[in-house]
Design a protein around this motif. Structure first.
Motif, mmCIF file in Angstrom:
data_model
loop_
_atom_site.group_PDB
_atom_site.id
_atom_site.type_symbol
_atom_site.label_atom_id
_atom_site.label_comp_id
_atom_site.label_asym_id
_atom_site.label_seq_id
_atom_site.Cartn_x
_atom_site.Cartn_y
_atom_site.Cartn_z
ATOM 1 N N PRO A 222 0.809 -1.230 0.000
ATOM 2 C CA PRO A 222 0.000 0.000 0.000
ATOM 3 C C PRO A 222 0.839 1.276 0.000
ATOM 4 C CG PRO A 222 -0.030 -1.040 2.176
ATOM 5 C CD PRO A 222 0.639 -2.009 1.248
ATOM 6 N N GLN A 223 2.099 1.200 0.430
ATOM 7 C CA GLN A 223 2.929 2.401 0.471
ATOM 8 C C GLN A 223 3.459 2.751 -0.920
ATOM 9 O OE1 GLN A 223 3.407 -0.175 2.512
ATOM 10 N NE2 GLN A 223 3.449 0.533 4.630
ATOM 11 N N MET A 224 3.735 4.037 -1.096
ATOM 12 C CA MET A 224 4.480 4.467 -2.278
ATOM 13 C C MET A 224 5.951 4.153 -2.027
ATOM 14 S SD MET A 224 2.643 8.058 -3.385
ATOM 15 C CE MET A 224 2.943 8.906 -1.836
ATOM 16 N N THR A 225 6.615 3.582 -3.028
ATOM 17 C CA THR A 225 7.993 3.127 -2.869
ATOM 18 C C THR A 225 8.854 3.707 -3.978
ATOM 19 O OG1 THR A 225 7.220 1.047 -1.908
ATOM 20 C CG2 THR A 225 9.482 1.086 -2.700
ATOM 21 N N TRP A 226 10.115 4.004 -3.642
ATOM 22 C CA TRP A 226 11.053 4.492 -4.642
ATOM 23 C C TRP A 226 12.459 4.007 -4.325
ATOM 24 C CZ3 TRP A 226 9.793 7.538 -0.437
ATOM 25 C CH2 TRP A 226 10.856 8.076 0.285
#
Length: 563
Positions: A222-226
């Motif tokens: 669910p988290q935004m990841t980079w």
């Protein structure tokens, strides 16, 4: 046997004749070598035969004499008619002894058959062959023997040119060894190369699977990841980022993420981001990202950790942004409730405390001891409750940014002495030791700094149930002064050290439980930060802890402190 007596005179005469013949032979050989005569004489037993060269040339014979190859001329009987000095050196004999000898004298028995075949063929046509020659001290010399015929006045002679191949053979042997080593090295290299290719292929497959696995996981959390490179430029976002922001990779790659960040959060985020890139420590910050669907901003907790290689160098960073908007709203509601509740509790608490003081000061008649005891316990409970209420009020003010600070020049050393004296009355069972190397001035709020020191002393007492010794120090460190409180209690683990200054965090030990809401250190940290200082702790489990804070020193010029 009958003894023959030869007169002395006869022996002397014969000896002189032999010496004269030797000298003549030596002169003759030297004359032939130097080109002074064009003929050679060979003794054939009962008679002598003279050989002359049809094309005798002095310079040619001098050249033959100086060449590096051995040069020999044979007659049909295989006798040596001529030899240059080089050949004599090769067979280790004086030149005068070489001439007249059969050439096969210098051929080892194992090579005789091959030599005879070569010589027989040489009388018919020019030819050459490798053959062994008996050299110095019985050593065999490998030579290239070249045969060609010469015309003399008395008939045809055979010219032999012998080239010493010893150096060449040794070089060939060394080259063979080197070639064998090179072949072995080539084989080993080829084997390693094949193994490397297999390893690379396997590793490539593993990396491909790992990348696909990472992408699958990243796109389904669910988290935004980079991920970003050591210079800070982002080179990957998961699908959640594009779904939330509504932007594509060209719009947000590298440093494009700033376009969706709330303007009020940009400076703080960039400062912490650059600091993490420089130090290599974990990056963590709360900020707001604009949602593409409705253009609203929502709070996110950003956290990135570096991935290092075997040398400790950072390869890239992996970061996540977790939506905490709902938690933020809940905390705002809780903070609002805490502020209202603590404010409402403060008035009745003050009243209760006033009534208890009236009861204690009642003089018309003697209060029973049990009543005095109950009043004393009630006062203690009221003081604790009032302390908790004050902490709740401070927390609500911190969250609202309304914690009051009136800054003046404060003698921090004197303030610590006052706190140590007060702690000695409050915690009579403990022994407080204060060490200071001088008086230090800081720009601060005395009441708030006293609150921090007393909180550190209270915690030291609370978490040191066995060893009652507590040490306080003030030390100058460059342009700052450090105030430290050391206890010898239960200590802290690494995980506890990381969270000790969080709001509502309490240290819990299976053998030791302490009261409180876990807000004292949080408030202390905020107070020190507002004084432009730093707060921290050094500890090991079971070995106590040292809590400290550092504040910028004031420069004193004359009788007035200078900021």
């Amino acid at each position: 046997m009958e003894q023959v007596n030869i007169p002395y005179e006869q022996l002397l005469r014969e000896n002189n004749e032999l010496r004269q013949q030797l000298e003549e032979a030596t002169d003759t050989i030297e004359a032939i070598r130097t080109g002074q005569v064009d003929a050679i004489i060979v003794n054939k037993g009962s008679s002598h035969q003279i050989y002359t060269l049809k094309t005798a040339d002095q310079s040619y014979r001098v050249f033959i004499e100086k060449m590096n190859e051995g040069a020999v001329t044979l007659n049909r009987d295989g006798l040596i008619l001529y030899s240059n000095s080089r050949f004599a050196d090769m067979v280790n004999l004086p030149l005068e002894k070489v001439i007249g000898l059969p050439f096969d004298t210098f051929i080892p028995e194992i090579s005789l058959e091959k030599f005879n075949a070569l010589i027989g063929n040489g009388w018919e046509e020019d030819c050459k062959e490798e053959i062994e020659l008996c050299g110095q001290r019985g050593q065999l010399i490998c030579c290239l023997l070249s045969c060609n015929t010469l015309e003399l006045d008395e008939g045809i002679a055979l010219s032999l040119i012998l080239t010493d191949l010893s150096t060449l053979k040794q070089t060939e042997k060394e080259l063979k060894i080197i070639n064998e080593q090179l072949a072995a090295a080539h084989f080993a290299t080829e084997k390693l190369n094949n193994e490397l290719e297999d390893t690379v292929q396997n590793r490539t497959n593993e990396l491909f699977l790992s990348r696909e696995h990472f992408k699958y996981l990243a796109n389904n959390i669910p988290q935004m990841t980079w991920t970003n490179l050591p210079d800070g430029s982002v080179n990957y976002y998961n699908q959640q980022w594009y779904t939330y922001t509504g932007l594509n990779i060209e719009e947000t790659v590298k440093w494009g993420w700033q376009n969706v960040l709330h303007p009020d959060d940009l400076k703080n985020t960039l400062n912490k981001y650059q600091a993490a890139l420089t130090s290599g420590e974990v990056f963590e910050v709360e900020n707001r990202y604009r949602r593409g669907s409705d253009r609203t901003y929502r709070w996110h907790l950003n956290r990135a950790v570096p991935l290092r290689d075997e040398k400790g160098e950072i390869v890239f960073w992996v970061g996540t942004a977790t939506d905490i908007e709902d938690q933020k709203k809940e905390m705002e509601k809780r903070d609002e409730f805490i502020g209202i509740a603590s404010h409402e509790l403060k008035t009745p608490l003050t009243s209760v405390k006033g009534y208890l003081q009236i009861i204690q000061s009642y003089n018309k008649e003697q209060l029973p001891p049990v009543v005095k005891q109950y009043v004393s316990k009630a006062n203690i409970a009221i003081n604790k409750l009032q302390h908790l209420v004050n902490e709740l009020l401070d927390v609500s003010k911190i969250q609202a940014g309304r914690l009051d600070y009136a800054f003046t020049a404060v003698n921090i050393s004197s303030l610590v002495r006052v706190c140590v004296e007060n702690a000695g009355h409050i915690y009579a069972d403990n022994r407080f030791t204060y060490e200071s190397k001088g008086d230090y001035l800081v720009n601060g709020n005395a009441e708030r700094l006293e609150q921090v020191i007393m909180n550190l002393l209270s915690n030291a007492v609370k978490y040191s149930p066995e060893n009652k010794n507590i040490i306080l120090k003030t030390d100058k460190k460059g342009g700052t002064v450090r105030i430290s409180v050391t206890d010898f209690g239960i200590g802290l683990s690494d995980e506890q050290i990381e969270r000790i200054f969080e709001r509502f965090y309490r240290v819990e030990d299976e053998n030791h439980m302490a009261s409180g809401l876990g807000m004292g250190l949080y408030i202390s940290a905020e107070i020190i930060r507002n004084h432009k200082g730093e707060i921290g702790v050094e500890s090991e489990p079971g070995k106590g802890a040292t809590f400290y804070f550092e504040l910028p020193l004031l420069e004193v010029k004359g009788d007035h402190p200078m900021t």
